[in-house]
Every structure is written in C-alpha cells, then in structure tokens.
Scaffold this motif. Structure first.
Motif, short mmCIF file in Angstrom:
data_model
loop_
_atom_site.label_atom_id
_atom_site.label_comp_id
_atom_site.label_asym_id
_atom_site.label_seq_id
_atom_site.Cartn_x
_atom_site.Cartn_y
_atom_site.Cartn_z
N THR A 103 0.85 -1.20 0.00
CA THR A 103 0.00 0.00 0.00
C THR A 103 0.88 1.25 0.00
O THR A 103 1.45 1.61 1.02
CB THR A 103 -0.92 0.03 1.23
OG1 THR A 103 -0.13 -0.05 2.44
CG2 THR A 103 -1.87 -1.15 1.22
N SER A 104 0.96 1.88 -1.15
CA SER A 104 1.80 3.06 -1.32
C SER A 104 0.93 4.32 -1.29
O SER A 104 -0.19 4.30 -0.77
CB SER A 104 2.59 2.94 -2.63
OG SER A 104 3.55 3.97 -2.75
N ALA A 105 1.45 5.41 -1.85
CA ALA A 105 0.73 6.69 -1.85
C ALA A 105 0.49 7.17 -3.27
O ALA A 105 1.26 6.86 -4.19
CB ALA A 105 1.53 7.74 -1.09
N SER A 106 -0.56 7.93 -3.43
CA SER A 106 -0.93 8.46 -4.74
C SER A 106 0.24 9.20 -5.40
O SER A 106 0.90 10.03 -4.78
CB SER A 106 -2.11 9.42 -4.57
OG SER A 106 -2.51 9.97 -5.81
N LYS A 107 0.50 8.86 -6.66
CA LYS A 107 1.55 9.51 -7.45
C LYS A 107 2.87 9.57 -6.69
O LYS A 107 3.58 10.58 -6.72
CB LYS A 107 1.12 10.92 -7.85
CG LYS A 107 -0.14 11.01 -8.69
CD LYS A 107 -0.44 12.46 -9.08
CE LYS A 107 -1.70 12.59 -9.91
NZ LYS A 107 -1.97 14.01 -10.27
N ALA A 108 3.23 8.49 -6.02
CA ALA A 108 4.37 8.51 -5.09
C ALA A 108 5.67 8.98 -5.73
O ALA A 108 6.53 9.54 -5.06
CB ALA A 108 4.57 7.12 -4.49
N ASP A 109 5.82 8.76 -7.04
CA ASP A 109 7.07 9.14 -7.70
C ASP A 109 7.02 10.54 -8.30
O ASP A 109 8.01 11.00 -8.89
CB ASP A 109 7.43 8.13 -8.79
CG ASP A 109 6.32 7.95 -9.82
OD1 ASP A 109 5.20 8.47 -9.60
OD2 ASP A 109 6.56 7.28 -10.83
N ASP A 110 5.89 11.24 -8.13
CA ASP A 110 5.78 12.57 -8.73
C ASP A 110 4.77 13.40 -7.96
O ASP A 110 3.71 13.76 -8.47
CB ASP A 110 5.36 12.45 -10.20
CG ASP A 110 5.28 13.80 -10.90
OD1 ASP A 110 6.01 14.73 -10.48
OD2 ASP A 110 4.49 13.94 -11.85
N ALA A 133 5.63 -7.91 -7.67
CA ALA A 133 4.85 -7.06 -6.76
C ALA A 133 3.74 -6.31 -7.48
O ALA A 133 3.86 -5.96 -8.65
CB ALA A 133 5.76 -6.06 -6.05
N VAL A 134 2.66 -6.10 -6.74
CA VAL A 134 1.61 -5.18 -7.16
C VAL A 134 1.62 -4.03 -6.15
O VAL A 134 1.41 -4.25 -4.96
CB VAL A 134 0.23 -5.85 -7.17
CG1 VAL A 134 -0.85 -4.82 -7.55
CG2 VAL A 134 0.21 -7.02 -8.14
N LEU A 193 -0.51 0.44 -9.58
CA LEU A 193 -1.87 0.89 -9.85
C LEU A 193 -2.19 2.11 -8.99
O LEU A 193 -1.99 2.08 -7.77
CB LEU A 193 -2.89 -0.22 -9.54
CG LEU A 193 -2.87 -1.47 -10.42
CD1 LEU A 193 -3.87 -2.48 -9.89
CD2 LEU A 193 -3.19 -1.12 -11.87
N GLU A 194 -2.68 3.16 -9.63
CA GLU A 194 -3.20 4.32 -8.90
C GLU A 194 -4.64 3.99 -8.55
O GLU A 194 -5.49 3.84 -9.44
CB GLU A 194 -3.13 5.58 -9.75
CG GLU A 194 -1.73 6.04 -10.12
CD GLU A 194 -1.00 6.72 -8.97
OE1 GLU A 194 -1.66 7.04 -7.95
OE2 GLU A 194 0.22 6.92 -9.10
N VAL A 195 -4.93 3.83 -7.28
CA VAL A 195 -6.29 3.42 -6.88
C VAL A 195 -6.93 4.48 -6.00
O VAL A 195 -6.29 5.08 -5.14
CB VAL A 195 -6.28 2.05 -6.17
CG1 VAL A 195 -5.97 0.94 -7.16
CG2 VAL A 195 -5.28 2.02 -5.03
N GLY A 196 -8.22 4.70 -6.23
CA GLY A 196 -8.96 5.68 -5.46
C GLY A 196 -10.40 5.71 -5.90
O GLY A 196 -10.87 4.83 -6.63
N GLY A 197 -11.12 6.72 -5.48
CA GLY A 197 -12.53 6.84 -5.81
C GLY A 197 -12.74 7.17 -7.28
O GLY A 197 -11.92 7.82 -7.91
N ASP A 198 -13.88 6.74 -7.79
CA ASP A 198 -14.21 6.99 -9.20
C ASP A 198 -14.40 8.48 -9.49
O ASP A 198 -14.08 8.95 -10.58
CB ASP A 198 -15.49 6.25 -9.58
CG ASP A 198 -15.32 4.75 -9.59
OD1 ASP A 198 -14.19 4.28 -9.79
OD2 ASP A 198 -16.33 4.04 -9.41
N GLU A 199 -14.94 9.21 -8.51
CA GLU A 199 -15.26 10.62 -8.74
C GLU A 199 -14.52 11.49 -7.72
O GLU A 199 -14.87 11.51 -6.54
CB GLU A 199 -16.77 10.85 -8.64
CG GLU A 199 -17.57 10.08 -9.67
CD GLU A 199 -19.06 10.30 -9.55
OE1 GLU A 199 -19.46 11.18 -8.75
OE2 GLU A 199 -19.82 9.61 -10.25
N ALA A 200 -13.51 12.20 -8.20
CA ALA A 200 -12.76 13.10 -7.31
C ALA A 200 -13.61 14.32 -6.98
O ALA A 200 -14.48 14.73 -7.76
CB ALA A 200 -11.46 13.52 -7.97
#
Length: 285
Positions: A103-110, A133-134, A193-200
């Motif tokens: 479990t990483s963070a959104s856009k972790a490399d940028d 890895a995933v 994979l960038e994962v989150g809600g469908d509607e920001a």
C-alpha cells in the motif's frame, strides 16, 4: 498461504476478513500482528495469528515462513517506515514469497505529498528485492474527512487551503476489497496501480454534499497557507501538526490526489463508494 501484516489495523483487518469472505480457507490466512490479544477474533475464526514487529527482523522471518503471497500494509511510524519495510522485504525474500502487495501513496514518484518519500523509497526496495509485486498507490481515505464532515454539519463551514484541488478518495473498505482482489487472483499482474474513488471532489463539493445531506447551509472557506496555519493553531493544534495539515492541503491544491483513475472500481467489480453515500453514513442519515 496469504499473509497480511498490520492485521489488526484499520485496513489490515478489513483485508483479512475480506479474504475469509472471499472463500480463502482460514488456515491459509496468516495475520501478522504486534499484539496477538487484539487479533483474538481472527484467531477464533481459524486465522493463523503470528506475532512480529516491523522492527524485529528475526520475528518477521519466523512470521513469514510458508507465505506465498504477502500483503505489506505500510507502517504507521513516520520516519522509520523505510527501514521497517526493508526488514519485511528481507524476511519475504528469505521465506521465498512469490508476490508482494504494497500500500503506497498516490503519485508517489511525482508528488509533493509529505508522506510520499517513504513510499517511493519502499517501492524501490521492492523492485530491488526482485519479488514480483503489485503496488497499490492508495489515494486518500474518505475516513480522513469524518471530523470535517461532522464539524461542517454543526458549524456550516468547511475550512481548508486546497483550493480547487480534487481528491479521489475512497473508503478503507473499498481499498481493502481491491487488495483482496489482487491477493486471490489466479495470476496477479505485477505493476503499479493508482487506486482511489471513481469521482474526485473538491472541498467546495464536500461542503455542498454535507449541505445536501444535512439540510443546512454549508459554506467552503478557502484560505491561504498562512491563514490556514493560523486557523489550525487557533483551534489548538500543535505547530508541527498544523504545518503538516497545511502541507497536505497545498499538495492537494497542486493536484497530488487527482489521478483520474478507475483502477479500483475495475479491481472490485463495482463503483467505489460515492461522497454522498459516505457523508450520509457519517451523519447517520
């Protein structure tokens, strides 16, 4: 055998119970925890509970024995997580683990998110380990806004400094379901994979949603970083904590949590929880 670290935490527990609900035999699920007494309910369901701390390499090597797939839930001790995650990965290598889900963070490399450096450093450790890895780059948790939702319903105001920055948040349950889908897949495809809600949503939209669900007027007050810091300190937050919160909002303003990804709903086979659904739940509607 599927092993979940941090298995008594908010996310880890949901992953363990999600595996059981998905039909994984309890004896094939390992819950790695610091305090076994907190996992008594999991043990009662037949889950193997093993004690280990991220800072204890020897205990980790014992805990991960026999693991085929490992769910590495990121640690909570900011500043120590890279070394701790490294301990887990070394133990995973020694145990012959065939897949790591992290479990990483959104856009972790940028991104300018304050928490991102430890996550991208861990992603690099995973790559260096050679274990398939995933990496699930989890966006914000909707649960992060529980207090703001309740306060807004009481005071009629949502306060922040994220401007028009959009937040692709989802519930912990949604993220856990995504992790379970990867862990039980016949042939998980390694990758990020960038994962989150469908509607920001923006904080202004959060205010409008609270208004609609609470039946009262709710305004969005967008502050400058300096004004936001002063506001939070005025509420009694310590300087360092207030600065951290403002830093998060400034990152959101720069688009750190606006990914435009529907990878999570694809994984779980259903739409993610909507903001309106979540606000309704928090307010007990």
């Amino acid at each position: 055998m599927i092993t979940v670290t941090g298995a008594t935490g908010h996310l880890g527990r949901l992953v363990v119970t999600g595996l059981l609900d998905a039909g994984v035999p309890a004896e094939q699920v390992v819950a790695v925890v610091r305090s076994p007494e907190k996992a008594a309910d999991l043990a009662d369901r037949g889950v193997q509970v093993r004690q280990a701390d991220y800072s204890d390499p020897a205990a980790l090597q014992t805990a991960l024995q026999g693991t085929d797939r490992l769910m590495l839930v990121s640690g909570s001790e900011v500043g120590q997580r890279v070394a701790q995650h490294g301990n887990v990965l070394q133990a995973a290598t020694a145990a012959g683990v065939g897949l790591v889900v992290y479990t990483s963070a959104s856009k972790a490399d940028d991104t300018s998110l304050p928490l991102a450096p430890e996550h991208i450093a861990t992603e690099r450790l995973i790559a260096d380990s050679g274990i398939p890895a995933v990496v699930l780059r989890n966006n914000w948790y909707l649960e992060n806004y529980d207090d703001q939702i309740r306060t807004a319903a009481e005071t009629g105001e949502v306060v922040g400094s994220s401007g028009s920055g959009r937040i692709a948040a989802a519930t912990r349950a949604d993220y856990a379901a995504g992790a379970v889908a990867v862990l039980v897949a016949d042939t998980p495809e390694p990758g990020v994979l960038e994962v989150g809600g469908d509607e920001a949503f923006t904080l202004a939209e959060l205010a409008a949603t609270v208004a609609a669900e609470s039946g009262r007027e709710v305004a969005h007050r967008d502050l400058s970083a300096a004004e936001h810091l002063e506001f939070l300190i005025g509420l009694g937050l310590p300087q360092q904590t207030a600065e951290f919160v403002v830093g998060l909002d400034q990152s959101i303003a720069q688009g750190a949590l606006d990914t435009g990804s529907t990878a999570l709903s694809t994984l779980i086979g259903r739409p993610t929880t909507t903001l309106a659904q979540y606000v309704r739940t928090v307010l007990g509607r």
